[in-house]
Scaffold this motif. Structure first.
Motif, PDB file in Angstrom:
ATOM      1  N   ILE A 182       5.837  -6.357 -36.529  1.00 16.56           N
ATOM      2  CA  ILE A 182       6.314  -6.569 -35.163  1.00 16.56           C
ATOM      3  C   ILE A 182       5.698  -7.828 -34.563  1.00 16.56           C
ATOM      4  O   ILE A 182       6.393  -8.653 -33.952  1.00 16.56           O
ATOM      5  N   ASN A 183       4.403  -8.014 -34.755  1.00 21.54           N
ATOM      6  CA  ASN A 183       3.731  -9.195 -34.207  1.00 21.54           C
ATOM      7  C   ASN A 183       4.281 -10.482 -34.820  1.00 21.54           C
ATOM      8  O   ASN A 183       4.430 -11.497 -34.128  1.00 21.54           O
ATOM      9  N   ARG A 184       4.577 -10.441 -36.118  1.00 19.24           N
ATOM     10  CA  ARG A 184       5.140 -11.635 -36.780  1.00 19.24           C
ATOM     11  C   ARG A 184       6.484 -12.000 -36.161  1.00 19.24           C
ATOM     12  O   ARG A 184       6.753 -13.183 -35.889  1.00 19.24           O
ATOM     13  N   PHE A 185       7.329 -11.008 -35.925  1.00 25.93           N
ATOM     14  CA  PHE A 185       8.641 -11.292 -35.353  1.00 25.93           C
ATOM     15  C   PHE A 185       8.555 -11.716 -33.893  1.00 25.93           C
ATOM     16  O   PHE A 185       9.318 -12.582 -33.444  1.00 25.93           O
ATOM     17  N   ARG A 186       7.635 -11.144 -33.152  1.00 27.98           N
ATOM     18  CA  ARG A 186       7.507 -11.519 -31.746  1.00 27.98           C
ATOM     19  C   ARG A 186       7.047 -12.975 -31.601  1.00 27.98           C
ATOM     20  O   ARG A 186       7.395 -13.644 -30.621  1.00 27.98           O
ATOM     21  N   LYS A 187       6.315 -13.476 -32.568  1.00 30.29           N
ATOM     22  CA  LYS A 187       5.895 -14.881 -32.535  1.00 30.29           C
ATOM     23  C   LYS A 187       7.091 -15.822 -32.623  1.00 30.29           C
ATOM     24  O   LYS A 187       7.032 -16.966 -32.166  1.00 30.29           O
ATOM     25  N   THR A 188       8.178 -15.344 -33.236  1.00 26.85           N
ATOM     26  CA  THR A 188       9.376 -16.181 -33.384  1.00 26.85           C
ATOM     27  C   THR A 188      10.484 -15.769 -32.410  1.00 26.85           C
ATOM     28  O   THR A 188      11.658 -16.083 -32.631  1.00 26.85           O
ATOM     29  N   GLY A 189      10.112 -15.064 -31.338  1.00 26.17           N
ATOM     30  CA  GLY A 189      11.067 -14.785 -30.271  1.00 26.17           C
ATOM     31  C   GLY A 189      11.941 -13.574 -30.470  1.00 26.17           C
ATOM     32  O   GLY A 189      12.979 -13.451 -29.803  1.00 26.17           O
TER      33      GLY A 189
END
Length: 314
Positions: A163-170
């Motif tokens: 989830i954190n990885r995807f949130r970094k890319t919006g």
């Protein structure tokens, strides 16, 4: 019969029709959503067709999502107790007619699988494995039946890392609800407007009627501290819904367009932004709030909450 099939059958009880729908929905996840994606894209040519409003409301009442803030997402993926919330008052949180049950059983049993939306819309290969099932009921079915969609069992820490990885890319975080899968949450995905059929359906349906939406806001709006703002415009760049724009060096914020996803707060390195519960929006899916209400059921609106206490940690 596999154990996960028995669990699914028991969940639906006498509604064998819903069991069949649930079974084939996950078994043929990709073609199901691929067809749905084609229908959604056709909406752009049907903005003139007012009768579609009735059909839209009927569909959206049965299949929809709830945007989650990053803070509320973390509470789900650190949960070590069963949560079961069945009440009409859940519509204060999930403002739809049917699929409104908030149930997390065995929340530490988690699986991740390919996202049919991303497969259907041509997302990058490294982003496709991003749909997360919380709880044995759904996760075990994916693991036993859906090998073609690359399911794998993961830990809570691994789920948060994804989830954190995807949130970094919006990408925003959404919990999905569907009548045919029991009317309760269990699938949480990392969604982007360019590759999410649900977000696209809401955007196109609102062109027909602004009341049509299959996406419920998180329940938060954003507070801005001008003294801490550097004017870097990162919030404008990361917002996927046009809620924040800069005009003549002035920051403008439209809370009606804001889904409260918390992306702008996370990407504001100066700490100028924060969330607040917006009384004009649905309540957040905040497990702390749900737990606190369960502790005093006599004075609570959600009187049918039952939570098995096993040492919850914030």
């Amino acid at each position: 019969m596999k154990e996960s099939t028995r669990i699914m059958l028991k969940k639906h009880g006498w509604r064998v029709d819903r069991f069949v729908h649930n079974y084939f929905y996950f078994l043929f996840y990709y073609p199901y959503v691929k067809i749905l994606s084609g229908f959604v894209q056709s909406l752009k040519y049907l903005t003139w067709c007012k009768p579609i409003i009735f059909a839209g409301k009927m569909i959206f009442n049965r299949y929809h999502s709830k945007v989650l803030s990053h803070g509320d997402t973390r509470k789900i993926f650190t949960l070590n107790e069963d949560v079961r919330v069945i009440s009409d008052d859940n519509k204060q949180i999930i403002p739809y007619k049917y699929a409104t049950r908030i149930i997390f059983q065995e929340p530490e049993f988690i699986a991740v699988m390919d996202c049919p939306c991303k497969k259907s819309t041509g997302a990058a290969a490294e982003d496709i494995n991003s749909c997360i099932a919380v709880g044995r009921s759904v996760a075990s079915f994916w693991l036993e039946h859906c090998s073609k969609y690359n399911p794998r069992k993961i830990t809570q820490a691994e789920a948060l890392s994804i989830i954190n990885r995807f949130r970094k890319t919006g990408h925003i975080t959404q919990a999905f609800f569907k009548v045919a899968t029991g009317g309760n949450t269990g699938v949480i995905c990392n969604c982007h407007p360019d590759t999410c059929v649900s977000l696209q359906a809401t955007r196109l349906a609102r062109r027909i009627d602004k009341s049509l939406s299959m996406t419920a806001e998180s329940g938060y709006s954003v507070r801005h501290n001008a003294d801490l703002c550097s004017g870097c415009r990162k919030c404008e760049q990361i917002c996927r819904f046009g809620a924040i724009i800069f005009k003549d060096e002035q920051r403008l914020y439209d809370s009606s367009q804001c889904l409260g996803c918390e992306l702008c707060v996370q990407h504001c390195f100066g700490g100028a932004l924060s969330l607040y519960i917006d009384p004009g929006k649905p309540l957040p899916l905040d497990l702390d709030m749900i737990r606190n209400r369960a502790d005093r059921p006599a004075e609570d609106d959600l009187a049918q909450i039952s939570i098995k206490k096993e040492g919850y940690h914030d």
